[in-house]
Design an enzyme around this catalytic site. Sequence first.
Site, short mmCIF file in Angstrom:
data_model
loop_
_atom_site.label_atom_id
_atom_site.label_comp_id
_atom_site.label_asym_id
_atom_site.label_seq_id
_atom_site.Cartn_x
_atom_site.Cartn_y
_atom_site.Cartn_z
N GLY A 10 -2.21 3.01 -5.76
CA GLY A 10 -2.07 1.85 -6.41
C GLY A 10 -0.57 1.74 -7.03
O GLY A 10 -0.40 1.23 -8.01
N ARG A 83 -8.35 -1.47 4.94
CA ARG A 83 -9.44 -2.14 5.75
C ARG A 83 -9.07 -3.13 6.68
O ARG A 83 -8.21 -3.90 6.28
CB ARG A 83 -10.72 -2.50 5.11
CG ARG A 83 -11.23 -1.75 4.02
CD ARG A 83 -12.07 -0.68 4.77
NE ARG A 83 -13.05 -1.17 5.43
CZ ARG A 83 -13.75 -0.44 6.55
NH1 ARG A 83 -13.29 0.88 6.78
NH2 ARG A 83 -14.67 -1.01 7.25
N HIS A 101 3.68 -3.56 4.11
CA HIS A 101 3.50 -2.45 5.31
C HIS A 101 4.85 -1.56 5.38
O HIS A 101 6.06 -2.06 5.18
CB HIS A 101 3.47 -3.07 6.61
CG HIS A 101 3.20 -2.12 7.75
ND1 HIS A 101 2.14 -1.44 7.93
CD2 HIS A 101 4.24 -1.67 8.71
CE1 HIS A 101 2.32 -0.46 8.91
NE2 HIS A 101 3.51 -0.80 9.46
N THR A 133 -1.64 -12.39 9.01
CA THR A 133 -2.48 -13.22 10.13
C THR A 133 -3.59 -12.28 10.81
O THR A 133 -3.81 -11.00 10.41
CB THR A 133 -1.54 -13.51 11.24
OG1 THR A 133 -0.73 -12.32 11.87
CG2 THR A 133 -0.27 -14.24 10.73
N LEU A 136 -3.07 -7.26 13.34
CA LEU A 136 -2.81 -6.19 12.40
C LEU A 136 -1.17 -5.96 12.11
O LEU A 136 -0.62 -5.82 13.02
CB LEU A 136 -3.61 -5.07 12.99
CG LEU A 136 -3.33 -3.68 11.86
CD1 LEU A 136 -4.03 -3.94 10.65
CD2 LEU A 136 -3.62 -2.26 12.54
C1 GRF Z 1 2.18 1.62 0.63
O1 GRF Z 1 3.00 2.55 1.59
C2 GRF Z 1 1.96 0.51 1.45
O2 GRF Z 1 2.95 0.03 2.24
C3 GRF Z 1 0.76 0.78 2.48
O3 GRF Z 1 -0.11 1.64 1.65
C4 GRF Z 1 0.58 2.39 0.87
C5 GRF Z 1 -0.11 2.10 -0.35
O4 GRF Z 1 0.58 2.85 -1.55
N1 GRF Z 1 0.15 -0.65 3.00
P1 GRF Z 1 -0.06 2.42 -3.00
O5 GRF Z 1 -1.46 2.46 -2.85
O6 GRF Z 1 0.64 1.01 -3.30
O7 GRF Z 1 0.70 3.49 -3.82
#
Ligand code: GRF
Length: 203
Positions: A10, A83, A101, A133, A136
Amino acid sequence: MIVALISGRGSNLQALLEAGLPVSGVISNRADAKGLAAAAARGIPTRIIEHARFPTREAFDAALAEQIDAFHPRLVVLAGFMRVLTQSFVTRYEGRLLNIHPSLLPAFPGLDTHARALAEGVKLHGCTVHFVTAELDHGPIVIQAAVPVRPHDTADALAARVLRQEHVIYPRAARWFLDGKLVIESGVVRVKGNDAQLVLAPD
Ligand code: GRF
Protein backbone atom coordinates in the site's frame (compact mmCIF):
# COMPACT_ATOMS: atom_id res chain seq x y z
CA MET A 1 -14.18 10.65 -4.80
CA ILE A 2 -11.52 7.93 -5.21
CA VAL A 3 -11.73 4.25 -4.37
CA ALA A 4 -8.38 2.46 -4.17
CA LEU A 5 -8.00 -1.29 -4.71
CA ILE A 6 -5.00 -2.86 -3.03
CA SER A 7 -3.53 -6.28 -2.33
CA GLY A 8 -0.49 -5.59 -0.18
CA ARG A 9 1.99 -3.04 1.08
CA GLY A 10 0.00 0.00 0.00
CA SER A 11 2.85 2.46 -0.47
CA ASN A 12 1.17 3.96 -3.54
CA LEU A 13 -2.04 4.34 -1.58
CA GLN A 14 -0.02 6.07 1.13
CA ALA A 15 1.45 8.43 -1.47
CA LEU A 16 -2.04 9.33 -2.68
CA LEU A 17 -3.15 9.99 0.88
CA GLU A 18 -0.08 12.07 1.69
CA ALA A 19 -0.73 14.15 -1.41
CA GLY A 20 -4.12 15.00 0.04
CA LEU A 21 -6.18 13.18 -2.57
CA PRO A 22 -9.77 12.46 -1.55
CA VAL A 23 -9.77 8.69 -1.06
CA SER A 24 -13.21 7.72 0.24
CA GLY A 25 -12.76 3.96 0.38
CA VAL A 26 -10.09 1.27 0.20
CA ILE A 27 -10.86 -2.30 -0.86
CA SER A 28 -8.44 -5.20 -0.56
CA ASN A 29 -8.72 -8.73 -1.89
CA ARG A 30 -6.45 -9.87 0.94
CA ALA A 31 -7.22 -9.53 4.64
CA ASP A 32 -3.51 -9.18 5.48
CA ALA A 33 -2.81 -6.24 3.13
CA LYS A 34 -0.66 -3.77 5.06
CA GLY A 35 -2.21 -0.83 3.23
CA LEU A 36 -5.49 -1.40 5.06
CA ALA A 37 -3.94 -0.12 8.28
CA ALA A 38 -2.73 3.09 6.65
CA ALA A 39 -6.26 3.79 5.43
CA ALA A 40 -7.91 2.88 8.71
CA ALA A 41 -5.47 5.13 10.59
CA ARG A 42 -6.85 8.03 8.60
CA GLY A 43 -10.45 7.03 9.24
CA ILE A 44 -10.98 5.89 5.65
CA PRO A 45 -13.50 3.05 5.35
CA THR A 46 -11.93 -0.25 4.32
CA ARG A 47 -13.48 -3.38 2.87
CA ILE A 48 -12.03 -6.85 2.40
CA ILE A 49 -13.31 -9.04 -0.42
CA GLU A 50 -11.27 -12.21 -0.50
CA HIS A 51 -11.09 -13.53 -4.02
CA ALA A 52 -10.50 -17.07 -2.77
CA ARG A 53 -14.07 -17.15 -1.44
CA PHE A 54 -15.58 -16.74 -4.89
CA PRO A 55 -16.11 -19.62 -7.31
CA THR A 56 -15.27 -17.60 -10.42
CA ARG A 57 -13.49 -14.44 -11.49
CA GLU A 58 -16.85 -13.08 -12.64
CA ALA A 59 -18.42 -13.60 -9.21
CA PHE A 60 -15.50 -11.90 -7.49
CA ASP A 61 -15.54 -8.95 -9.87
CA ALA A 62 -19.31 -8.53 -9.42
CA ALA A 63 -18.90 -8.38 -5.63
CA LEU A 64 -16.02 -5.96 -6.05
CA ALA A 65 -18.05 -3.69 -8.32
CA GLU A 66 -20.91 -3.69 -5.85
CA GLN A 67 -18.61 -2.50 -3.06
CA ILE A 68 -16.94 0.08 -5.28
CA ASP A 69 -20.27 1.51 -6.43
CA ALA A 70 -21.46 1.83 -2.84
CA PHE A 71 -18.79 4.55 -2.48
CA HIS A 72 -19.96 6.36 -5.65
CA PRO A 73 -16.41 7.17 -6.73
CA ARG A 74 -15.46 9.33 -9.69
CA LEU A 75 -12.17 7.50 -10.02
CA VAL A 76 -11.03 3.96 -9.20
CA VAL A 77 -7.30 3.38 -8.78
CA LEU A 78 -5.50 0.05 -8.78
CA ALA A 79 -2.68 0.50 -6.28
CA GLY A 80 -0.81 -2.79 -6.25
CA PHE A 81 -4.01 -4.75 -6.85
CA MET A 82 -2.79 -8.18 -7.90
CA ARG A 83 -5.84 -9.60 -9.63
CA VAL A 84 -6.57 -9.79 -13.33
CA LEU A 85 -9.94 -8.14 -13.92
CA THR A 86 -12.68 -9.40 -16.23
CA GLN A 87 -13.63 -7.65 -19.43
CA SER A 88 -17.04 -6.67 -18.03
CA PHE A 89 -15.45 -5.11 -14.93
CA VAL A 90 -13.02 -3.11 -17.05
CA THR A 91 -15.82 -1.98 -19.36
CA ARG A 92 -17.94 -0.86 -16.40
CA TYR A 93 -15.18 1.51 -15.22
CA GLU A 94 -13.79 2.42 -18.62
CA GLY A 95 -12.27 5.89 -18.64
CA ARG A 96 -12.19 6.16 -14.85
CA LEU A 97 -9.96 3.25 -13.88
CA LEU A 98 -6.23 3.87 -13.47
CA ASN A 99 -3.34 1.50 -12.80
CA ILE A 100 0.32 1.99 -11.95
CA HIS A 101 2.81 -0.44 -13.39
CA PRO A 102 6.54 -0.64 -12.59
CA SER A 103 7.95 -0.41 -16.10
CA LEU A 104 7.97 1.88 -19.08
CA LEU A 105 4.99 0.34 -20.84
CA PRO A 106 4.56 -1.18 -23.35
CA ALA A 107 7.85 -2.79 -22.27
CA PHE A 108 7.63 -5.43 -19.54
CA PRO A 109 3.97 -5.94 -18.78
CA GLY A 110 3.33 -8.55 -16.08
CA LEU A 111 5.44 -9.49 -13.06
CA ASP A 112 9.14 -9.24 -12.11
CA THR A 113 9.64 -6.19 -14.25
CA HIS A 114 12.87 -5.02 -12.61
CA ALA A 115 14.69 -8.36 -12.92
CA ARG A 116 13.48 -8.67 -16.50
CA ALA A 117 14.68 -5.16 -17.34
CA LEU A 118 18.13 -5.99 -15.94
CA ALA A 119 18.22 -9.29 -17.82
CA GLU A 120 17.50 -7.45 -21.08
CA GLY A 121 20.22 -4.91 -20.34
CA VAL A 122 17.97 -1.91 -20.85
CA LYS A 123 19.54 1.37 -19.80
CA LEU A 124 16.28 3.11 -19.01
CA HIS A 125 13.51 1.69 -16.85
CA GLY A 126 10.69 3.33 -14.91
CA CYS A 127 6.98 3.31 -14.23
CA THR A 128 3.72 4.15 -15.93
CA VAL A 129 0.25 5.30 -14.92
CA HIS A 130 -2.30 4.25 -17.50
CA PHE A 131 -6.02 3.87 -18.03
CA VAL A 132 -6.99 0.23 -17.71
CA THR A 133 -8.20 -1.73 -20.72
CA ALA A 134 -9.02 -5.42 -21.00
CA GLU A 135 -5.43 -6.18 -22.04
CA LEU A 136 -3.16 -6.67 -19.01
CA ASP A 137 -0.89 -3.69 -18.24
CA HIS A 138 -2.01 -1.94 -21.37
CA GLY A 139 -4.05 1.17 -22.07
CA PRO A 140 -3.75 4.91 -22.69
CA ILE A 141 -0.64 6.24 -20.92
CA VAL A 142 -1.19 9.18 -18.57
CA ILE A 143 2.32 9.75 -17.26
CA GLN A 144 5.66 7.96 -17.10
CA ALA A 145 8.76 8.37 -14.99
CA ALA A 146 12.06 7.27 -16.48
CA VAL A 147 14.73 5.87 -14.19
CA PRO A 148 18.27 5.22 -15.49
CA VAL A 149 19.65 1.73 -14.87
CA ARG A 150 23.03 1.75 -13.12
CA PRO A 151 25.84 -0.55 -14.30
CA HIS A 152 25.78 -2.84 -11.26
CA ASP A 153 22.13 -2.47 -10.34
CA THR A 154 20.25 -5.17 -8.52
CA ALA A 155 16.53 -5.76 -9.02
CA ASP A 156 15.87 -4.58 -5.46
CA ALA A 157 17.87 -1.38 -5.80
CA LEU A 158 16.26 -0.57 -9.12
CA ALA A 159 12.79 -1.37 -7.72
CA ALA A 160 13.36 1.04 -4.84
CA ARG A 161 14.34 3.89 -7.18
CA VAL A 162 11.37 3.18 -9.44
CA LEU A 163 9.00 3.02 -6.46
CA ARG A 164 10.11 6.50 -5.39
CA GLN A 165 8.98 7.76 -8.79
CA GLU A 166 5.71 5.81 -8.61
CA HIS A 167 4.92 7.87 -5.54
CA VAL A 168 5.52 11.03 -7.57
CA ILE A 169 3.51 10.19 -10.68
CA TYR A 170 0.45 8.42 -9.25
CA PRO A 171 -0.78 11.36 -7.17
CA ARG A 172 -0.12 13.66 -10.11
CA ALA A 173 -2.17 11.51 -12.48
CA ALA A 174 -5.05 11.14 -10.01
CA ARG A 175 -5.13 14.90 -9.44
CA TRP A 176 -5.20 15.56 -13.18
CA PHE A 177 -8.12 13.15 -13.51
CA LEU A 178 -10.13 14.76 -10.72
CA ASP A 179 -9.40 18.21 -12.13
CA GLY A 180 -10.86 17.06 -15.45
CA LYS A 181 -7.56 17.61 -17.23
CA LEU A 182 -7.20 14.25 -18.97
CA VAL A 183 -8.40 13.84 -22.53
CA ILE A 184 -8.05 10.59 -24.48
CA GLU A 185 -7.75 11.12 -28.21
CA SER A 186 -7.33 8.03 -30.40
CA GLY A 187 -5.91 6.10 -27.46
CA VAL A 188 -3.41 8.82 -26.52
CA VAL A 189 -3.79 10.85 -23.36
CA ARG A 190 -3.34 14.60 -23.44
CA VAL A 191 -3.27 16.80 -20.36
CA LYS A 192 -5.11 20.09 -20.66
CA GLY A 193 -2.64 22.85 -19.86
CA ASN A 194 0.17 20.70 -21.27
CA ASP A 195 1.60 19.65 -17.91
CA ALA A 196 4.60 17.36 -18.47
CA GLN A 197 3.66 13.70 -18.84
CA LEU A 198 7.26 12.59 -18.40
CA VAL A 199 9.34 12.74 -15.24
CA LEU A 200 13.06 12.11 -15.55
CA ALA A 201 14.55 10.72 -12.36
CA PRO A 202 17.99 12.20 -11.71
CA ASP A 203 19.67 8.80 -11.20
C1 GRF B 1 3.99 -1.24 -7.25
O1 GRF B 1 5.28 -1.49 -7.72
C2 GRF B 1 3.03 -1.03 -8.40
O2 GRF B 1 3.63 -0.41 -9.48
C3 GRF B 1 2.64 -2.44 -8.75
O3 GRF B 1 2.55 -3.11 -7.52
C4 GRF B 1 3.39 -2.46 -6.57
C5 GRF B 1 2.51 -2.08 -5.42
O4 GRF B 1 3.22 -1.51 -4.35
N1 GRF B 1 1.43 -2.44 -9.51
P1 GRF B 1 2.44 -0.80 -3.17
O5 GRF B 1 1.45 -1.84 -2.61
O6 GRF B 1 1.73 0.40 -3.69
O7 GRF B 1 3.49 -0.47 -2.16
